[in-house]
Scaffold this active site. Sequence first.
Site, short mmCIF file in Angstrom:
data_model
loop_
_atom_site.label_atom_id
_atom_site.label_comp_id
_atom_site.label_asym_id
_atom_site.label_seq_id
_atom_site.Cartn_x
_atom_site.Cartn_y
_atom_site.Cartn_z
CD GLU A 148 -2.48 1.23 2.56
OE1 GLU A 148 -2.35 0.85 3.77
OE2 GLU A 148 -3.69 2.29 2.60
CE LYS A 185 -5.91 -0.22 1.77
NZ LYS A 185 -6.68 -0.76 3.08
P1 13P Z 1 -8.80 4.28 4.73
O1 13P Z 1 -10.07 3.62 3.59
O2 13P Z 1 -9.82 4.77 5.76
O3 13P Z 1 -8.18 5.15 4.00
O4 13P Z 1 -8.15 3.00 5.61
C1 13P Z 1 -7.78 2.02 4.44
C2 13P Z 1 -6.36 1.58 5.10
O5 13P Z 1 -6.32 0.52 5.63
C3 13P Z 1 -5.48 2.57 5.33
O6 13P Z 1 -4.22 2.00 5.47
#
Ligand code: 13P
Length: 336
Positions: free
Chosen positions: A177, A219
């Site tokens: 991510e 992600k």
């Molecule tokens: P949000 O969808 O609230 O941004 O959170 C997702 C997430 O896992 C952030 O690391």
Amino acid sequence: MSIDQLAETAQAMVAAGKGIIAIDESTNTIKKRFDSVGVENTEENRRAYRQMLLTTPNLGEHISGAILYDETLRQKTADGVPFALVMAKAGIIPGIKVDKGPVALAGFPGEVVTEGLDGLRDRLKEYAQLGARFAKWRAVITIGEDMPSGTCIEANSHALARYAALCQEAGIVPMVEPEVLMDGSHDIDVCYEVTEVVLRSLFGALYEHNVMLEGTILKASMVVSGKDCPEQAGVEEVAEYTLRCLKSTVPAALPGIVFLSGGQSDRDATAHLDAMNRMGPHPWPLSFSYGRAMQSAALKIWAKDIKANVGAAQKMVHERARDNGLAALGQWVSGN
Ligand code: 13P
């Protein structure tokens, strides 16, 4: 663990019409969420809240997996059933946040790098024994004056690649991510440029570290206007920019891409995902891994009476899961 098993898990995470619920807030982050609705941040309240989310009836219809925080993976329902077991029975794949959060990047004021590699090999072994089948690591990229620096992007990509390789060694699917924050007054073109450079750097690092893309999930943050930009891009524009950016940077070998919500409204998060899927087909399934956009509405309901409102809050969780599941198919009808 063979590559086939990793690929199978990754594909199950992005099964048609299903996505991920991110409930991996650290103890500090959940405190902020609880503070906003007047709930005390105790271990029991955190456990009860996560139990409410994870025992939502029929959650597995639209949710393929859930990302937990370390504490939650070790917790049980009030009846003494480990959450990982509850999830497995509901057809929801247990995931775990394994990074230790962002810290200031020395020499680069305002920028951060994510920590958590020390001891990760042993932690992953334990998480696998506890039932985790995928793991998340979040890198944070800030847009601002002279930011992000190449050094910040490289340091975060390197850490993401090392974590991803360790995950695969442990038989766990890495969910990488690299979040480009929405904060700032930049326009959507700047967000596009930054996201493109970040993704190029990430996939270069994954290649250099022998990470098997077939057993990896991205992600991603969507390409959007900065929160304080006077001109806000519309739904179609966000969908077009995001798709163009992903298509020019993400190899087709990847089994799927899920998005974070990053502070978007519930409606925007669903509408953007839906618009992208209506523009398909694409090289990969596009789905969701929302935290706030899955939980905010339910948290408000639950907080009003954390015992009596469990059912009403779960109804809202299911509704958000259904809406986002439909958006993952490009079949969401606004207002339903
Ligand atoms: P949000 O969808 O609230 O941004 O959170 C997702 C997430 O896992 C952030 O690391």
